[in-house]
Design an enzyme around this catalytic site. Structure first.
Site, mmCIF file in Angstrom:
data_model
loop_
_atom_site.group_PDB
_atom_site.id
_atom_site.type_symbol
_atom_site.label_atom_id
_atom_site.label_comp_id
_atom_site.label_asym_id
_atom_site.label_seq_id
_atom_site.Cartn_x
_atom_site.Cartn_y
_atom_site.Cartn_z
ATOM 1 N N TYR A 28 -1.444 -2.444 6.906
ATOM 2 C CA TYR A 28 -0.657 -3.660 7.069
ATOM 3 C C TYR A 28 -0.584 -4.015 8.557
ATOM 4 O O TYR A 28 0.101 -3.365 9.340
ATOM 5 C CB TYR A 28 0.748 -3.498 6.510
ATOM 6 C CG TYR A 28 0.825 -3.224 5.029
ATOM 7 C CD1 TYR A 28 -0.248 -3.493 4.183
ATOM 8 C CD2 TYR A 28 1.977 -2.700 4.454
ATOM 9 C CE1 TYR A 28 -0.177 -3.242 2.824
ATOM 10 C CE2 TYR A 28 2.056 -2.447 3.087
ATOM 11 C CZ TYR A 28 0.978 -2.719 2.280
ATOM 12 O OH TYR A 28 1.055 -2.460 0.930
ATOM 13 N N PRO A 77 6.917 -7.560 -7.384
ATOM 14 C CA PRO A 77 7.749 -7.772 -8.579
ATOM 15 C C PRO A 77 8.155 -9.223 -8.763
ATOM 16 O O PRO A 77 8.654 -9.591 -9.835
ATOM 17 C CB PRO A 77 8.974 -6.893 -8.299
ATOM 18 C CG PRO A 77 9.082 -6.881 -6.806
ATOM 19 C CD PRO A 77 7.660 -6.853 -6.327
ATOM 20 N N LEU A 78 7.930 -10.046 -7.734
ATOM 21 C CA LEU A 78 8.261 -11.467 -7.818
ATOM 22 C C LEU A 78 7.009 -12.330 -7.927
ATOM 23 O O LEU A 78 7.028 -13.530 -7.626
ATOM 24 C CB LEU A 78 9.094 -11.883 -6.599
ATOM 25 C CG LEU A 78 10.414 -11.125 -6.440
ATOM 26 C CD1 LEU A 78 11.137 -11.542 -5.165
ATOM 27 C CD2 LEU A 78 11.315 -11.330 -7.649
ATOM 28 N N GLY A 79 5.903 -11.707 -8.367
ATOM 29 C CA GLY A 79 4.683 -12.484 -8.585
ATOM 30 C C GLY A 79 4.179 -13.153 -7.330
ATOM 31 O O GLY A 79 3.742 -14.296 -7.357
ATOM 32 N N HIS A 106 -3.747 4.613 -1.063
ATOM 33 C CA HIS A 106 -3.625 3.166 -1.273
ATOM 34 C C HIS A 106 -4.591 2.656 -2.345
ATOM 35 O O HIS A 106 -4.216 1.883 -3.225
ATOM 36 C CB HIS A 106 -3.872 2.440 0.054
ATOM 37 C CG HIS A 106 -3.246 1.095 0.135
ATOM 38 N ND1 HIS A 106 -2.991 0.466 1.329
ATOM 39 C CD2 HIS A 106 -2.811 0.243 -0.815
ATOM 40 C CE1 HIS A 106 -2.434 -0.715 1.102
ATOM 41 N NE2 HIS A 106 -2.326 -0.874 -0.192
#
Length: 326
Positions: A54, A202-204, A122
């Site tokens: 990242y 989790p929030l698309g 990963h």
């Protein structure tokens, strides 16, 4: 904030995915990201998820700055195994024990810590036996550099073979109302083996919050310009699904994002959603989702509103999909 168990590791019931603070979702704002990290800790959202890829290490350095003087409050998860990008826009992978050792040492330095609480692979390099890969990761535990190990985005077979080699604390998998591909086989295997699930995106990737309506509103370097689920007819189809969640949330007195997180929490006591944000206000909204309790009837209703085959488009562009062990 309530807590949950990922294998033998106790974490906050909702964690914080830190990737967007360094890449993929528009320009980084160091000051706002640090503020969001510290506010998350204040709210008890102390399970922080990162990776050495990242921002090419930027994310781990950012976390180090934010947790200075507060190491005892946080559970740090980070990952290795992606060296960079190949010419065909897939990931260049390295799961070897030698690279695991090298990558772990670099992450420890960037994070400014003596030990990593949860260290994931990963993406699996399928040219190596998973037993060899896990053996190398287990050595890091023996050396005291890592407390627990886990995998990300792997098949049921890989999961079982890995766990038989050395106990896994967690699987990190995309899981949401928009991504239910792991439900038939991988999630039941986790439940059987006592492996926790850290649910990323989790929030698309923001769509389930109801705030992403038009790609034109996103910065030019936003990853979602290449995400199949945000393209053309797929986007139109998927936004219509989001309207179902919006209506449900209005009746429940919560935001769509909070409903999406509460649905995951209700699915299993060993599932921990790790929504990503780089904004204080969204960190506060996500933390509050831990107090939204859905009944079984409500969970069933959401299942019916968003069946597993409802969403249009692959989860990633073709190059990245090729790197997933499935």
């Amino acid at each position: 904030m309530k807590t949950r168990m990922l294998g033998g590791l106790e974490v906050s019931a909702i964690g914080l995915g830190c990737m967007g603070m360094s890449q993929n979702y528009g320009p980084a704002d160091r000051g706002e990201s640090i503020a969001a990290l510290r506010r998350s800790l204040d709210l008890g959202m102390t399970f922080l998820d990162s990776s050495d890829m990242y921002g090419r290490g930027h994310n781990e350095e950012l976390i180090a700055e934010a947790i200075a003087g507060r190491r005892d409050e946080v559970v740090i998860a980070t990952k290795f195994g992606i060296r960079g990008w190949s010419q065909d826009r897939s990931f260049e992978l390295d799961s070897s024990p030698a690279y695991a050792k090298q990558a772990c040492e670099a992450s420890l330095r960037r994070l400014g810590v003596d030990v990593i609480d949860l260290y994931y692979l990963h993406r699996r390099d399928r040219s190596l036996p998973i037993e060899e890969i896990i053996g190398g990761m287990a050595e890091l535990v023996t050396e005291g550099k890592v407390r627990h190990i886990g995998l990300s985005e792997v098949s049921e077979d890989t999961l079982r073979r890995a766990h038989a080699t050395y106990p896994l604390a967690a699987l990190e998998s995309e899981y949401s109302l928009f991504a239910r591909h792991a439900e038939p086989d991988v999630l039941p295997a986790c439940r059987e083996l006592g492996i926790g699930v850290a649910a990323f995106s989790p929030l698309g990737r923001g769509m389930l919050t109801g705030t992403v309506r038009d790609l034109a509103a996103l910065s030019e370097d936003d990853y979602r310009h290449t995400d199949p689920r945000f393209q053309g007819e797929n986007l139109t189809h998927n936004l219509a699904l989001v309207e179902r969640i919006q209506s449900f949330a209005d009746e429940a007195g919560a935001t769509p994002g909070q409903i999406a997180l509460a649905w995951l929490l209700a699915k299993d006591e060993h599932i921990v959603p790790i929504p990503g944000t780089k904004r204080v206000r969204y960190a506060e909204e996500n933390a509050a989702a831990a107090e939204v309790e859905l009944t079984k009837d409500q969970v069933d209703a959401l299942d019916a509103l968003m069946p597993g085959d409802a969403v249009a488009g692959e989860r990633y562009p073709e190059g990245i999909m090729r790197t997933i062990d499935a």
